[in-house]
Design an enzyme around this catalytic site. Structure first.
Site, PDB file in Angstrom:
ATOM      1  N   ASP A 103       0.845  -1.198   0.000  1.00 30.77           N
ATOM      2  CA  ASP A 103       0.000   0.000   0.000  1.00 30.77           C
ATOM      3  C   ASP A 103       0.876   1.241   0.000  1.00 30.77           C
ATOM      4  O   ASP A 103       1.991   1.216   0.527  1.00 30.77           O
ATOM      5  CB  ASP A 103      -0.845   0.074   1.274  1.00 30.77           C
ATOM      6  CG  ASP A 103      -1.689  -1.158   1.487  1.00 30.77           C
ATOM      7  OD1 ASP A 103      -2.069  -1.780   0.485  1.00 30.77           O
ATOM      8  OD2 ASP A 103      -1.946  -1.478   2.658  1.00 30.77           O
TER       9      ASP A 103
HETATM   10  N1  URA Z   1      -0.642  -5.941   4.019  1.00 32.92           N
HETATM   11  C1  URA Z   1      -1.211  -4.714   4.004  1.00 32.92           C
HETATM   12  O1  URA Z   1      -2.233  -4.492   4.636  1.00 32.92           O
HETATM   13  N2  URA Z   1      -0.617  -3.753   3.296  1.00 32.92           N
HETATM   14  C2  URA Z   1       0.524  -3.935   2.613  1.00 32.92           C
HETATM   15  O2  URA Z   1       1.018  -3.021   1.989  1.00 32.92           O
HETATM   16  C3  URA Z   1       1.093  -5.213   2.644  1.00 32.92           C
HETATM   17  C4  URA Z   1       0.489  -6.202   3.355  1.00 32.92           C
END
Ligand code: URA
Length: 241
Positions: A103
């Site tokens: 993310d």
């Molecule tokens: N899990 C998440 O919630 N976000 C990420 O970026 C990676 C794993």
């Protein structure tokens, strides 16, 4: 070289994805469409095209890791003009792309490569490559929550695969933990912790299989070492140990 491997090497798709592209009749060798999955090509002399566009092999395979700061989008270009990981590796050879997703709000370890086969295996859950995240979450994670996180909980009608949790500290109504998962579902760690009532305050990926973030400074990159690449290839079944 088998045609599917050629296409994967060129960064077009994984080997399996390349098979689908070939079967769909989108690939031509020396001007003639091929749909035969076992087709082989000589990279030195054969001309390969996908949808009429020449496909060439990168001169060499590149494997980088970056320590992505929060706020950078995991793509090489963003139509909305937000900062992307390509801003962090300005000289990366064409075809080098991020492996899997993080993310924008998540920081930490991201691999970038132009090796389509390796990229596919790192992200596909069937290869069960562990990814380790450092999580700072609101509240004190109870034994029961931990059991749920570890054994699997329902996210959009599908159970998460077993995970491992190590609680590092619980203070000031905050839990710091490390979670190891091998799936890469959308916002998975955030949604898992939300599901047990502990919203995530910060999330950092610290390991992908045998490759650790170490002390790589945020916003910087380095090449994978030979040893890391070898260990990763072994973990993914691309090489014998
Ligand atoms: N899990 C998440 O919630 N976000 C990420 O970026 C990676 C794993």
């Amino acid at each position: 070289m088998r045609l599917n491997r050629y296409l994967a090497r060129a960064g077009v798709a994984s080997r399996r994805g390349a098979d689908e592209i070939i079967a769909a009749g989108r690939v031509a060798v020396n001007g003639a469409a091929v749909t035969e999955l076992g087709t082989t090509v000589d990279p030195a002399s054969d001309r390969v095209e996908l949808d009429g566009v020449p496909v060439t092999l990168p001169e060499s395979l590149t494997y980088l890791i970056i320590n992505k700061p929060a706020g950078y989008v995991v793509t090489m270009s963003d139509p909305q003009g937000r900062p992307t990981v390509s801003d962090l590796v300005p000289g990366a050879p064409a075809g080098v792309v991020p492996v899997g997703r993080l993310d924008a709000a998540t920081d930490g370890l991201l691999i970038l490569t132009n090796d389509g086969d390796l990229a596919y295996r790192v992200t596909h859950p069937s290869y069960e490559l562990d990814k380790v995240y450092r999580v700072v979450a609101r509240g004190v994670v109870t034994k029961e929550s931990r059991r749920l996180l570890e054994t699997g909980l329902d996210l959009e009608g599908r159970l998460t695969a077993p995970a491992r949790i190590e609680v590092l500290s619980t203070e000031h109504h905050t839990t710091t933990a490390e979670i190891t998962i091998h799936e890469g579902r959308k916002r998975q760690v955030r949604r898992m912790f939300e599901a047990v009532g502990h919203p995530v305050r910060s999330l950092t990926r610290i390991r992908v299989g045998p490759v650790g973030l170490g002390d790589l400074r945020p916003g910087t990159w380095r090449d994978l070492t030979e040893d890391e690449l070898q260990a990763l290839r072994i973990a993914l079944g691309l090489e014998n140990g």
